[in-house]
Design a protein around this motif. Structure first.
Motif, short mmCIF file in Angstrom:
data_model
loop_
_atom_site.label_atom_id
_atom_site.label_comp_id
_atom_site.label_asym_id
_atom_site.label_seq_id
_atom_site.Cartn_x
_atom_site.Cartn_y
_atom_site.Cartn_z
N GLN A 463 0.80 -1.23 0.09
CA GLN A 463 -0.03 0.09 0.03
C GLN A 463 0.87 1.06 0.13
OE1 GLN A 463 -3.46 -0.13 -0.33
NE2 GLN A 463 -3.37 -2.22 -0.28
N GLY A 464 0.88 2.07 -0.97
CA GLY A 464 1.25 3.29 -1.13
C GLY A 464 0.72 4.64 -0.57
N PHE A 465 1.77 5.68 -0.32
CA PHE A 465 0.88 6.69 0.15
C PHE A 465 2.10 8.06 0.07
CE2 PHE A 465 0.01 9.99 3.65
CZ PHE A 465 -1.19 10.21 3.45
N LEU A 466 1.67 8.94 -0.72
CA LEU A 466 2.56 10.05 -1.00
C LEU A 466 3.67 9.30 -1.76
CD1 LEU A 466 2.50 12.17 2.24
CD2 LEU A 466 1.10 12.70 0.12
N TRP A 467 4.92 9.69 -1.40
CA TRP A 467 6.14 9.21 -2.06
C TRP A 467 6.42 7.65 -1.75
CZ3 TRP A 467 6.59 12.43 1.98
CH2 TRP A 467 7.36 12.12 3.07
N MET A 468 5.78 7.23 -0.59
CA MET A 468 5.95 5.81 -0.03
C MET A 468 5.27 4.77 -0.84
SD MET A 468 5.89 6.99 4.18
CE MET A 468 4.24 7.99 3.53
N HIS A 469 6.05 4.15 -1.70
CA HIS A 469 5.56 2.89 -2.45
C HIS A 469 4.87 1.83 -1.64
CE1 HIS A 469 6.89 5.28 -5.78
NE2 HIS A 469 8.17 4.97 -5.62
N ASP A 470 5.47 1.72 -0.58
CA ASP A 470 5.00 0.48 0.35
C ASP A 470 5.28 0.79 1.63
OD1 ASP A 470 4.38 -1.96 1.45
OD2 ASP A 470 5.64 -3.13 0.11
N LEU A 471 4.07 0.89 2.31
CA LEU A 471 4.15 1.25 3.79
C LEU A 471 4.68 0.07 4.78
CD1 LEU A 471 0.68 3.39 4.00
CD2 LEU A 471 3.03 4.30 4.38
N SER A 472 4.88 -1.02 4.13
CA SER A 472 5.29 -2.31 4.99
C SER A 472 6.62 -2.41 5.02
CB SER A 472 4.53 -3.29 4.65
OG SER A 472 4.96 -3.88 3.39
N THR A 473 7.22 -1.56 4.13
CA THR A 473 8.76 -1.66 4.36
C THR A 473 9.60 -0.20 4.24
OG1 THR A 473 10.69 -2.53 3.35
CG2 THR A 473 8.93 -1.69 1.71
N TYR A 474 10.71 -0.06 4.28
CA TYR A 474 11.34 1.30 4.04
C TYR A 474 11.43 2.00 2.89
CZ TYR A 474 15.24 -1.32 2.12
OH TYR A 474 15.91 -2.14 1.36
N ASP A 475 11.27 3.41 2.91
CA ASP A 475 11.10 4.11 2.04
C ASP A 475 12.61 5.11 1.72
OD1 ASP A 475 10.63 5.48 4.35
OD2 ASP A 475 10.01 7.51 3.11
N SER A 476 13.36 4.23 0.99
CA SER A 476 14.90 4.62 0.53
C SER A 476 14.87 5.92 -0.18
CB SER A 476 15.73 3.58 0.28
OG SER A 476 15.00 2.91 -0.87
N ILE A 477 15.46 6.90 0.05
CA ILE A 477 15.83 8.10 -0.74
C ILE A 477 17.05 8.03 -1.45
CG2 ILE A 477 13.81 9.68 0.00
CD1 ILE A 477 16.36 10.95 1.65
N VAL A 478 18.22 7.46 -0.68
CA VAL A 478 19.41 7.22 -0.99
C VAL A 478 19.63 5.47 -0.66
CG1 VAL A 478 21.81 7.78 -0.43
CG2 VAL A 478 20.10 9.57 -0.43
#
Length: 607
Positions: A463-478
């Protein structure tokens, strides 16, 4: 920790982080290394022929077989051809193998892996499911024998309530049947094992020994959390739940209790085996191979299954997502597989958090909005405690000038006398110095309960929200491309935002409470530690902590409009004018004062 020490540690941390960043390999070096590894792989592929499970099976079929083995019980089943038969419904695609008569692979049709591939829980020869028993002077292991599927079963496979019989023949009238059944929907695969005409062939036919092994595939983005949440779990017939192997290799033999079911659990999916009459003896083994990035753990269970009153051995498989309401609907205590925390935390999640979350999901909102609504509800419920905590801190802030005067008068070299004078001031002013801490301590179990709730929440998967593609795992920007001490191989944006908001919250909280000295800096260390600890955790969890900080800012702003320091100061001065309460002191207060007097006397003697 004084200011110089803190500054030194902070600079050391910056130097280490800067060194790792500036000394990292360049893109050209990484490409060169990747090209080298690719070349080595091509050379290896040319010299070592690729093999599949089918080719390995062919080798086993074609190798010479001892004539004595052919004449032993079930000797005719040593040779054969492996075929795969598909048993399928709306939710599962189960492949059965004629070699061992076992379940060869299981695919959950409505889900995908983190990289959008079909979600296969296990497959291949690394997975076993077979029985061993004595037959005459020989020991027979069904894993290495070839079964014959029933023609009738093959014709109805894939239809509603389909079933297939896999037969291991001794003679035309003596055989062992594995009867698999699957309904039109659901995650349950029934298995009934039935021996016909073999009472005089199989030794101790009242029970059989089952060997179940599985090599778990990596299914989630975070291999660290996937390994951490993968383990063996079991429930005894007297409702005693336990697990093993979550963090390390482990083994356990259970002979004094019967197990109702055993689960090979992963982070969001599990393979579970249920015995209606229980497993009388069990040996459970977990092996962790961190060098393999395709399979995360190897799980083994050796179980003794007793024969039922009708002469069969009934079992049930459940290949299911670890969704709380799905597991609870199946019964048998399957929902215990989801870790809701220890002690009271478990009941906070089960009684309060899960019902509220399920209620909010009925509105079909995005899960990011559901987490926001859940956080708002939690803050509203806890707002009386938050107000009380703020009011107590405001009283302590108003008293600080008088406390500084006492400190200057008594001096810091006599801490016992200083504390006594502080207590006298608190008593006259009607202020409880613990009033700001106790409401926060009451809230802590709920905060920690959410730490257990979000990482195991299946509903957030994909499940995504805003820039987070999957709320069940980390949202890496780097993505660093290598492991950085303290952080790992990536930097999570939501975790970074949560850390920054916590630092800002700590700053304003220090202003409200009037904290000074060394304690003012200690509060800034914890958020930095959380940055490293939570960087690999689900974005949904860090998103909740970020929202909690933002709502706390809003609460404190509104409460500050309601609380007037001048009125608090006037009320404290009125309390001081009241005659001292002559009521009998509590036992705790009397002991505290007596202990302080004794410490003061000891210090006076030393001087």
């Amino acid at each position: 920790m004084d200011r110089n020490t803190f500054t030194g540690l902070f600079l050391i941390m910056i130097i280490i982080a800067g060194s790792v960043w500036f000394l990292r390999p360049s893109d050209a070096q990484l490409k060169k290394e990747a090209a080298l590894q690719d070349s080595l792989k091509r050379v290896k592929d040319k010299t070592t022929p690729a093999t599949t499970a089918r080719l390995d099976t062919a080798k086993i079929i074609n190798k010479p077989v001892d004539s004595a083995a052919l004449k032993s019980p079930f000797g005719a089943t040593i040779n054969g051809t492996e075929k795969l038969i598909t048993l399928e419904n709306k939710d599962l695609r189960v492949k059965l193998s004629t070699r061992g008569g076992r379940i060869y692979s299981v695919e959950l049709k409505n889900f995908k892996t983190f990289d959008k591939k079909p979600l296969v829980l296990f497959d291949g020869d690394a997975n076993k499911f077979g029985f061993s028993f004595g037959a005459g002077a020989a020991n027979v292991n069904t894993n290495e024998r070839y079964f014959t599927p029933s023609a009738a079963g093959l014709q109805v496979a894939g239809q509603d309530s389909s079933s297939i019989t896999m037969r291991l023949s001794y003679t035309a009238t003596q055989y062992i049947d594995y009867i698999y059944s699957l309904k039109g929907e659901g995650y349950k695969v029934g298995l009934v094992i039935k021996a016909t005409g073999l009472d005089n062939v199989i030794a101790n036919s009242s029970s059989i020994n089952l060997n179940w092994e599985s090599s778990l595939h990596r299914l989630e983005k975070s291999i660290t959390l996937d390994r951490q949440y993968s383990m063996i779990q079991y429930l005894t017939t007297d409702n005693d739940f336990n697990d093993l192997g979550d963090t390390k290799n482990d083994q356990k033999d259970i002979t004094d209790k019967k197990l109702q079911w055993v689960s090979f659990k992963q982070h969001f999916f599990s393979s579970l085996l249920l015995s209606k009459d229980g497993f009388t003896k069990s040996s459970l083994i977990v092996n962790v191979d961190t060098s393999n990035h395709e399979d995360i753990k190897q799980l083994k269970a050796n179980l003794t299954v007793a024969r039922n009153s009708d002469g069969t051995f009934p079992l049930d498989f459940y290949f299911s997502p670890n969704r709380y309401k799905t597991l609870a609907a199946e019964g048998h205590g399957f929902e215990k597989q989801i870790n809701l925390g220890w002690g009271p935390l478990k009941y906070v999640n089960r009684v309060a958090v899960i019902p509220v979350f399920n209620f909010l999901t009925q509105f079909n909102w995005n899960y990011g909005l559901i987490i926001l609504a859940l956080t708002i509800i939690l803050k509203l419920v806890l707002s009386p405690l938050t107000y009380k905590s703020y009011l107590s801190m405001a009283k302590m802030r108003v008293l600080k000038p008088e406390m500084d005067e006492i400190k200057a008068k008594v001096g810091e070299d006599n801490p016992t006398l200083l504390q006594q004078e502080y207590l006298k001031l608190y008593k006259k002013a009607g202020v409880n110095p613990l009033g700001g801490c106790l409401p926060l301590l009451i809230q802590m179990p709920i905060v920690i309960a959410f730490f257990r709730f979000f990482p195991g929440l299946f509903e957030l998967r994909g499940q995504g929200f805003l820039w987070m593609h999957d709320l069940s795992t980390y949202d890496s920007i780097v993505n660093f491309g290598f492991s950085v001490p303290f952080l790992g191989d990536h930097l999570s944006l939501m975790c970074l935002l949560m850390t920054v908001s916590t630092l800002i919250y700590t700053y304003f909280n220090n202003q409200i409470s009037g904290v000074s000295g060394q304690m003012k800096y200690v509060g800034y260390i914890t958020p930095i530690i959380f940055l490293g600890a939570l960087n690999g955790y689900p974005a949904g969890l860090n998103y909740y902590y970020f929202l909690a900080n933002m709502l706390t800012f809003l609460q404190q702003y509104l409460i500050r409009l309601m609380v007037d320091d001048k009125k608090i100061h006037a009320q404290i001065q009125e309390n001081k004018k009241k005659p001292e309460d002559k009521k009998k002191k509590s036992g705790f207060s009397a002991k505290m004062e007596e202990m302080m007097r004794q410490q003061q006397q000891v210090q006076a003697k030393k001087k």
